[in-house]
Each structure stands twice: as C-alpha cells, then as structure tokens.
Design an enzyme around this catalytic site. Sequence first.
Site, PDB file in Angstrom:
ATOM      1  N   GLY A  61       0.831  -1.213   0.000  1.00  0.00           N
ATOM      2  CA  GLY A  61       0.000   0.000   0.000  1.00  0.00           C
ATOM      3  C   GLY A  61       0.849   1.240   0.000  1.00  0.00           C
ATOM      4  O   GLY A  61       0.561   2.204   0.705  1.00  0.00           O
ATOM      5  N   SER A  63       1.640   3.261  -2.623  1.00  0.00           N
ATOM      6  CA  SER A  63       1.519   4.213  -3.736  1.00  0.00           C
ATOM      7  C   SER A  63       1.127   5.589  -3.223  1.00  0.00           C
ATOM      8  O   SER A  63       1.219   6.572  -3.940  1.00  0.00           O
ATOM      9  CB  SER A  63       0.498   3.713  -4.761  1.00  0.00           C
ATOM     10  OG  SER A  63      -0.791   3.651  -4.186  1.00  0.00           O
ATOM     11  N   GLY A  65      -0.186   7.895   0.779  1.00  0.00           N
ATOM     12  CA  GLY A  65      -0.512   7.859   2.203  1.00  0.00           C
ATOM     13  C   GLY A  65       0.594   7.333   3.105  1.00  0.00           C
ATOM     14  O   GLY A  65       1.786   7.554   2.864  1.00  0.00           O
ATOM     15  N   LEU A  66       0.187   6.610   4.140  1.00  0.00           N
ATOM     16  CA  LEU A  66       1.133   6.111   5.141  1.00  0.00           C
ATOM     17  C   LEU A  66       2.196   5.195   4.535  1.00  0.00           C
ATOM     18  O   LEU A  66       3.374   5.266   4.893  1.00  0.00           O
ATOM     19  CB  LEU A  66       0.368   5.367   6.256  1.00  0.00           C
ATOM     20  CG  LEU A  66       1.224   4.701   7.330  1.00  0.00           C
ATOM     21  CD1 LEU A  66       2.023   5.740   8.124  1.00  0.00           C
ATOM     22  CD2 LEU A  66       0.355   3.878   8.292  1.00  0.00           C
ATOM     23  N   ARG A  86      -1.948  -1.853  -6.057  1.00  0.00           N
ATOM     24  CA  ARG A  86      -2.525  -2.276  -7.342  1.00  0.00           C
ATOM     25  C   ARG A  86      -2.034  -1.329  -8.431  1.00  0.00           C
ATOM     26  O   ARG A  86      -1.653  -1.755  -9.498  1.00  0.00           O
ATOM     27  CB  ARG A  86      -4.065  -2.251  -7.268  1.00  0.00           C
ATOM     28  CG  ARG A  86      -4.643  -3.343  -6.376  1.00  0.00           C
ATOM     29  CD  ARG A  86      -6.061  -3.050  -5.989  1.00  0.00           C
ATOM     30  NE  ARG A  86      -6.153  -1.796  -5.227  1.00  0.00           N
ATOM     31  CZ  ARG A  86      -7.252  -1.332  -4.675  1.00  0.00           C
ATOM     32  NH1 ARG A  86      -8.380  -2.007  -4.791  1.00  0.00           N
ATOM     33  NH2 ARG A  86      -7.245  -0.202  -3.996  1.00  0.00           N
ATOM     34  N   VAL A 102       8.088   5.230  -7.643  1.00  0.00           N
ATOM     35  CA  VAL A 102       9.467   4.732  -7.554  1.00  0.00           C
ATOM     36  C   VAL A 102      10.447   5.852  -7.901  1.00  0.00           C
ATOM     37  O   VAL A 102      11.453   6.055  -7.211  1.00  0.00           O
ATOM     38  CB  VAL A 102       9.677   3.491  -8.461  1.00  0.00           C
ATOM     39  CG1 VAL A 102      11.157   3.194  -8.656  1.00  0.00           C
ATOM     40  CG2 VAL A 102       8.980   2.278  -7.856  1.00  0.00           C
ATOM     41  N   ASP A 122      -2.709  -6.905  -6.786  1.00  0.00           N
ATOM     42  CA  ASP A 122      -3.895  -6.784  -5.935  1.00  0.00           C
ATOM     43  C   ASP A 122      -3.744  -7.827  -4.825  1.00  0.00           C
ATOM     44  O   ASP A 122      -3.830  -9.031  -5.063  1.00  0.00           O
ATOM     45  CB  ASP A 122      -5.162  -7.042  -6.758  1.00  0.00           C
ATOM     46  CG  ASP A 122      -6.415  -6.886  -5.908  1.00  0.00           C
ATOM     47  OD1 ASP A 122      -6.310  -6.865  -4.658  1.00  0.00           O
ATOM     48  OD2 ASP A 122      -7.507  -6.792  -6.504  1.00  0.00           O
ATOM     49  N   TYR A 241     -15.487  -1.669   8.860  1.00  0.00           N
ATOM     50  CA  TYR A 241     -14.051  -1.347   8.931  1.00  0.00           C
ATOM     51  C   TYR A 241     -13.420  -1.882  10.211  1.00  0.00           C
ATOM     52  O   TYR A 241     -12.385  -2.554  10.188  1.00  0.00           O
ATOM     53  CB  TYR A 241     -13.886   0.177   8.837  1.00  0.00           C
ATOM     54  CG  TYR A 241     -12.463   0.661   8.984  1.00  0.00           C
ATOM     55  CD1 TYR A 241     -11.547   0.519   7.946  1.00  0.00           C
ATOM     56  CD2 TYR A 241     -12.030   1.270  10.165  1.00  0.00           C
ATOM     57  CE1 TYR A 241     -10.247   0.981   8.076  1.00  0.00           C
ATOM     58  CE2 TYR A 241     -10.734   1.737  10.302  1.00  0.00           C
ATOM     59  CZ  TYR A 241      -9.840   1.580   9.261  1.00  0.00           C
ATOM     60  OH  TYR A 241      -8.542   2.032   9.397  1.00  0.00           O
ATOM     61  N   LYS A 245     -10.331  -4.543  11.122  1.00  0.00           N
ATOM     62  CA  LYS A 245      -9.118  -4.111  11.819  1.00  0.00           C
ATOM     63  C   LYS A 245      -8.940  -4.877  13.137  1.00  0.00           C
ATOM     64  O   LYS A 245      -7.813  -5.124  13.574  1.00  0.00           O
ATOM     65  CB  LYS A 245      -9.157  -2.597  12.058  1.00  0.00           C
ATOM     66  CG  LYS A 245      -8.971  -1.784  10.777  1.00  0.00           C
ATOM     67  CD  LYS A 245      -7.553  -1.959  10.209  1.00  0.00           C
ATOM     68  CE  LYS A 245      -7.251  -1.070   9.038  1.00  0.00           C
ATOM     69  NZ  LYS A 245      -5.881  -1.192   8.546  1.00  0.00           N
TER      70      LYS A 245
END
Length: 373
Positions: A61, A63, A65-66, A86, A102, A122, A241, A245
């Site tokens: 994940g 690409s 944000g965190l 993805r 990258v 994915d 959600y 989690k």
Amino acid sequence: MNFSAALSQYYGEYLILTLIVLAGLPITGLLGVILNWKLSLSYNQKSVSKKVRGKHCLVTGASQGLGKATAIELVKAGAHVTIIARGKKDPKTGISSLDSVVKELELSKVNPDQIIQFFAVDLTVYDKVVEMFEKLFEQGHNPEFLFCNAGSATPGLFIDQLPVQNKEKYEEGEHEWMMKSNYFTHVNVIRALLQVARKGESTEEDSICGISSKIAIKLPKSIILVGSVLSTLSFVGFSAYSASKYAIRGFADAMRSEMKPLGVHVGIYYPGNMATPGFEIENETKPKITAKIEGSSETVSAKSAAESLLAGFDRNLFYYSNDLLGELARVSVNGGNPRPYPVVEILATPLLATIFTVWAAITDMEIKSFYKK
Ligand SMILES: NC(=O)C1=CN([C@@H]2O[C@H](COP(=O)(O)OP(=O)(O)OC[C@H]3O[C@@H](n4cnc5c(N)ncnc54)[C@H](OP(=O)(O)O)[C@@H]3O)[C@@H](O)[C@H]2O)C=CC1
Ligand SMILES: CCCCCCCCCCCCCCCC(=O)[C@@H](N)CO
C-alpha cells in the site's frame, strides 16, 4: 464538626495517606504511560538506519498515504525498498502509476546502490501474491523487514451497508469487502511469503512451530501490521471497517506468539487519523456523527505517522499507537500480550477503566442526542 473532621478524628493521618496513595498510584501510572509513550515513539533516524541500511524492506500500500511516507523514510535510512499496490496503468503508455512513485523514492536515496522497485499486485488475490514472492525470492530480494499497510475504509451506517446495496461497487457486501481489503491483504502477504520460503524445504527436522532453520533464515526479522485505533475500540459507522481491523489484531496476537520462538518480531501499529488520500475519500461518505466522535483523534500528517510507525518498529513494540487516546486504548485492551511498560500500565489500569467507562456513557448519549435533533 464536619464530616472530614470527624473522619480524620477517627483515622487520623492514615486516612489522608491512604487516599493519597489510592489516588496517587493510578495517576502516577497514567503519567508514566504517557511519558513512556512520548519517549518510545520519538523517531531516531540513525537507529532505524542502523537496522535497515542495505537490507530489503517490503511495504504494501505504498503508492500513497502512510505506506508511501514509510517507504520514503526507509529509503532515506538507506534500505532497499520494494513497494506494492494495485496501481493504475496509463491506458495509452501502459506505465503504472507506481512507476512515478518509484521515481519519487529514488530522489531520497542516500546510496546509489539502493534498489527501489515496485510490483503492481492486488493483494486480495492470493495467487498473485505468491507469484510476486516467487519473483522476489528469485531476485534474492526477499524482505528482511515487512510492512503490511495496504487497506481502505468504507465507513457508513450498518443499515446502509446491507449486501443488496452498492451492488455496482462491491460484488458481495461491504463487510465482505472490508475483510478482503484490510484483513486478507495482510494475511495473504505473510502466508504467500511462507509458502514461497518453504518451497522445496522439508518441514520435519529441526523445526520450531513447524518451521525448520533452513526456512527460518528466509523469513523477515520483523513484520509490522497496520491496524488502527479502531482495532481497539469502535462506534457508530465503523462496523465493517473496525471488524476487519480487529481481525488483524487477533491475527497479530497469534502470529506474535507463533513467530517469537523463531526470532521473528511481529508488531501491530494503531494509527489515529492521518491526512492521506484514503482519508479524504472515506470522509466523503462518513456519517456526520462518526466524524464527530472520530474527531477526538488529532489528524496528523502521513510523514509524522510513518516516523512513529518506524520508531515502534525500531524498538520492537508489539501493540502501539501514535495517537494519545489510541495509546490509552491500547493499554486498556492489551489482553494476553506482553506489555512494554508493565508497572505503570498496571498502575494506570483502574483510572483507564474509569475514563473509558465515562467515555462510553458520554458517547452513547451523544449519539442519541445527535439523532434527536
Ligand atoms: N488515514 C487514516 O486516518 C487511517 C488509516 N489507517 C490505516 O492505515 C493504512 C494506510 O492508510 P492510508 O495511507 O490512509 O490509505 P490510502 O487509501 O491513502 O492508501 C492505501 C494504499 O493501499 C493500497 N491498496 C489498497 N488496497 C490494495 C490492494 N487490494 N492491493 C494492493 N494495494 C492496495 C493503495 O494503492 P492502490 O489503490 O493503487 O492499490 C494505496 O497505496 C490502511 O491500512 C488504513 O486502514 C489506520 C488509521 C487511520
Ligand atoms: C479520554 C477518553 C478516551 C476516549 C478515546 C476514544 C477516542 C476515539 C477516537 C477514535 C479515533 C479513530 C482513529 C482511526 C481512524 C481510522 O482508522 C479511519 N480514519 C480509517 O482510515
């Protein structure tokens, strides 16, 4: 004679002393928890760099944000970094959006030999994750440090998330989708890695928890999972959600126990709100009352959240949060797991139980009165 004078006549200074100790211990505990939390999450880039320099890190994940912020810090610390998401392919050029991430990461390199690469996968599709690890192992780039961060949030009232709704968006229901997007994106990465690491190796001889030393050396030294403050408590609007989690938390408890004898550290990070593209999207559909209650968590930048993530990773914390309320909730739900600061945590427990009892009562009233307006 008033009441307190009467009491002190009977019990003298002992009563006052007893009261001071009874109230003082939990307060001292709570202050100790807060102090330790502050200290343990201060980011020491040198120390992180010592740990990861020249080592392979995998961030899912990443690409945006965190995940992206974490990847940037790891590159700055001198690590080789593989990022997964993805990604979107440009229909004309066929170039993945991850390609530009990258390129951005390359700018943070501190050493020209650092390898930065991406895989567009994915993570909800297990076989694709296995294929990716086969390639990584072939390259000799199997991760020494694994950061499972991919995920998404679809907040909403339960009644609005029945499987008959939003058919065009979710093939099944939103609860199924959240489990895939959050829980299975974490589990798939670890089980695919193990499957590929075990290929061709016997599991019989010299095994700990079913893993022989030949396989164990191919495993990461550390695995960080990303939950949320909503892995420790929940409220209106987060049924899908939060459940996903909490699932990661249950998985983490067992994995910590099972990996520890092998020398693999497992940790789970519980961030509070972060200003990320994902947060903006979830806020578009978030019920107002949900946003209001969630608002008690301060929204921090992805960079700041990434630094806390790496600080906890560096100190091998198990449960940890960058959010103060999240940390208090963490201490309250620590369960059958080791505690980083047992003495102050145990002392603080009566006070925390009181605080959360009051919080629950106030929050319930707040929700009811919100809908009465
Ligand atoms: N933002 C917040 O307030 C909080 C977030 N969190 C958690 O932190 C993590 C990161 O959040 P945030 O940065 O805000 O999220 P974003 O939505 O901004 O980024 C999510 C990343 O995950 C990738 N991703 C999502 N699904 C998949 C998938 N099936 N396979 C591969 N990659 C995937 C996305 O890329 P792509 O779409 O290209 O696949 C993207 O890179 C998540 O687990 C989230 O639940 C926890 C607490 C608070
Ligand atoms: C002293 C009283 C203590 C009470 C504490 C309760 C506070 C509740 C705050 C919940 C914050 C949720 C942050 C995570 C959000 C998240 O994961 C989503 N944004 C999804 O991305």
